[in-house]
Enzyme design. Structure first.
Site, PDB file in Angstrom:
ATOM      1  N   GLU A  60       0.826  -1.212   0.000  1.00 49.92           N
ATOM      2  CA  GLU A  60       0.000   0.000   0.000  1.00 49.92           C
ATOM      3  C   GLU A  60       0.855   1.255   0.000  1.00 49.92           C
ATOM      4  OE1 GLU A  60      -3.230   0.240  -0.489  1.00 49.92           O
ATOM      5  OE2 GLU A  60      -3.224  -1.941  -0.737  1.00 49.92           O
TER       6      GLU A  60
ATOM      7  N   HIS B  36       2.963 -10.287  -9.506  1.00 52.84           N
ATOM      8  CA  HIS B  36       4.414 -10.470  -9.555  1.00 52.84           C
ATOM      9  C   HIS B  36       5.112  -9.326  -8.820  1.00 52.84           C
ATOM     10  CE1 HIS B  36       8.457 -11.280 -10.938  1.00 52.84           C
ATOM     11  NE2 HIS B  36       8.539 -10.031 -11.377  1.00 52.84           N
ATOM     12  N   SER B  37       4.681  -8.114  -9.082  1.00 48.05           N
ATOM     13  CA  SER B  37       5.216  -6.929  -8.418  1.00 48.05           C
ATOM     14  C   SER B  37       4.172  -5.831  -8.555  1.00 48.05           C
ATOM     15  CB  SER B  37       6.536  -6.492  -9.070  1.00 48.05           C
ATOM     16  OG  SER B  37       6.297  -5.960 -10.364  1.00 48.05           O
TER      17      SER B  37
ATOM     18  N   SER C  70      18.761  -7.356  -9.636  1.00 47.95           N
ATOM     19  CA  SER C  70      17.534  -7.365 -10.429  1.00 47.95           C
ATOM     20  C   SER C  70      17.556  -8.333 -11.604  1.00 47.95           C
ATOM     21  CB  SER C  70      17.218  -5.952 -10.940  1.00 47.95           C
ATOM     22  OG  SER C  70      16.583  -5.195  -9.943  1.00 47.95           O
TER      23      SER C  70
END
Length: 441
Positions: free
Chosen positions: A116, A332-333, A202
């Site tokens: 959030e 996923h993200s 990443s």
């Protein structure tokens, strides 16, 4: 120079055969006699190829993938938390099981709030761990604190188990002055030298060959008692780096656990479109490696499976693939919308009866170790800590911008010193365009 191009094992085998042939020639044997003597007393039709061991056949045979039995999924608890085979209960004790449960709830609660937080624009990016909490906590509990961990980007629970604090998680996500990475990484790219957790990168699969190399290095140390575990998803297993790492580890006999979180969807591609074989564990035989597959929503199965895997790699100095079958409940993200590729009805099943926290809760309830009031109080306490830490972390200054030049080299080389000087002059000249007030000086 020629020898350097040949693998060590091949060189040894060649040298051995050359020595045998040399000895026989010294006895006056011809090459023809040599070959005859080599097969004397053995089946002359037996294959002698160095690349594989298999019998000859007089009929052409095609091996079909669907005719090969799939690797079974090891399970200890069913969805109701009932131990199906009492001999498989790890008997961890009340305090350990309670810590497992609390760590899973902590991770779940922190994920909800930080997700959030990203949606409110307070951080740039986030990835939740919903549905995969058991694979993190169960595996971490089966390791020793000295074992070296290479994570992908959804292993925050491993850090929770090892003692990474709420403040360390949130400082990293906010990239402030107290972030161990000095603000250089995206959120959720954690790392901790003290907890033997290598900083996350990443790009997909970069950590897998690194782990194979680290395991080989540990193996060469006298009296080594550490293994390496590397986490990755079934999507990363399609990268070339993964194949290279598996082959290196297998041929070099490196003590590494390749822990694949098969959560079904990679970034946004269902596994049915990702590969055609028997998951990821099914690839192990092709590399000459051992494998084990567990129910990734069953924390007891993950714990037992990881213990077996660790015992194997430490006793044999060989690698193993451990595949944890799970389901990614969250997107996923924050850059993904999973409703585009899966049905909400399917999601609901995995978010309720098949959820790893619910399964462990049912197990604890059967032991009379779970109390609803205690859980509610714990969640309330975690929420308070996370929200309080967010208020603190977002007010902290960013690291000194000059940190971007540090820590790559032990001593800052001339070309970077020149670039730093140019950047300082540029920032001073155009300081009205750089918000340096929010950075540490």
């Amino acid at each position: 120079m020629f020898q350097r191009c040949i693998p060590r094992t091949t060189r040894i085998l060649m040298q051995s055969r050359i020595l045998q042939h040399s000895t026989k020639h010294q006895r006056g044997l011809t090459t023809t006699q040599l070959d005859k003597n080599d097969v004397k007393g053995a089946d002359a039709r037996a294959p002698r190829f160095p690349g594989a061991t298999a019998p000859f056949t007089s009929n052409p045979q095609v091996t079909f993938a669907e005719n090969v039995a799939p690797i079974p999924i090891y399970r200890v608890m069913d969805r109701d938390g009932i131990i199906e085979d009492k001999t498989q209960e790890p008997n961890l004790g009340q305090e350990t099981v309670k810590k497992m449960f609390r760590d899973m709830v902590l991770l779940n609660t922190m994920d909800k709030i930080l997700y959030e937080s990203q949606r409110q624009g307070r951080i740039s990016f986030y990835m939740t761990n919903f549905g995969e909490e058991a694979s993190h906590i169960g595996s971490a509990a089966a390791l020793t604190p000295d074992d070296l961990v290479y994570g992908q980007y959804r292993e925050a629970g491993v850090l929770v188990w090892r003692g990474f604090t709420i403040s360390e998680f949130i400082d990293q996500c906010y990239g402030n002055v107290d972030d161990e990475g000095k603000g250089r990484q995206m959120p959720v790219h954690y790392g901790s030298k003290k907890l033997n957790f290598v900083t996350i990168s990443s790009p997909l699969a970069t950590q897998i060959p690194q782990a194979a190399g680290a395991a080989y290095a540990l193996k060469l140390k006298e009296g080594n008692n550490r293994c390496v575990i590397v986490y990755f998803g079934e999507g990363a297993a399609s990268e070339g780096d993964c194949h290279a790492a598996l082959n290196f580890a297998a041929t070099l006999d490196a003590p590494v656990i390749f822990f694949c979180r098969n959560n079904g969807f990679a970034i946004s591609t269902p596994s049915s479109e990702q590969y055609r074989g028997d998951g990821i564990a099914g690839r192990a035989a092709g590399y000459g490696m051992a494998s084990i597959r567990v129910d990734g929503t069953d924390i007891m199965a993950v714990y037992n499976g990881t213990k077996v895997a660790r015992d194997y790699v430490m006793s044999t100095n060989k690698p193993i693939i451990l595949e944890a079958m799970s389901y990614r409940i969250g997107h996923h993200s924050t850059s993904d919308d999973s409703s585009a590729y899966r049905a909400p009805e399917e999601l609901e099943v995995w978010n309720t009866v098949e959820h790893p926290i619910n399964k462990l809760k049912n197990y604890m309830r059967s032991k009379r170790w779970w109390n609803e009031e205690d859980e509610n109080a714990f969640v309330k306490s975690i929420r308070k800590q996370v929200l309080s830490q967010i208020s603190l972390s977002e007010k902290k200054p960013k690291p000194d911008w000059r940190e971007m030049f540090n820590d790559v080299y032990y001593d800052l080389p001339v070309h970077l010193r020149e670039q730093l000087k140019q950047m300082e002059e540029h920032v001073e000249k155009h300081k009205e365009h750089y918000p340096l007030k929010g950075f540490k000086h």
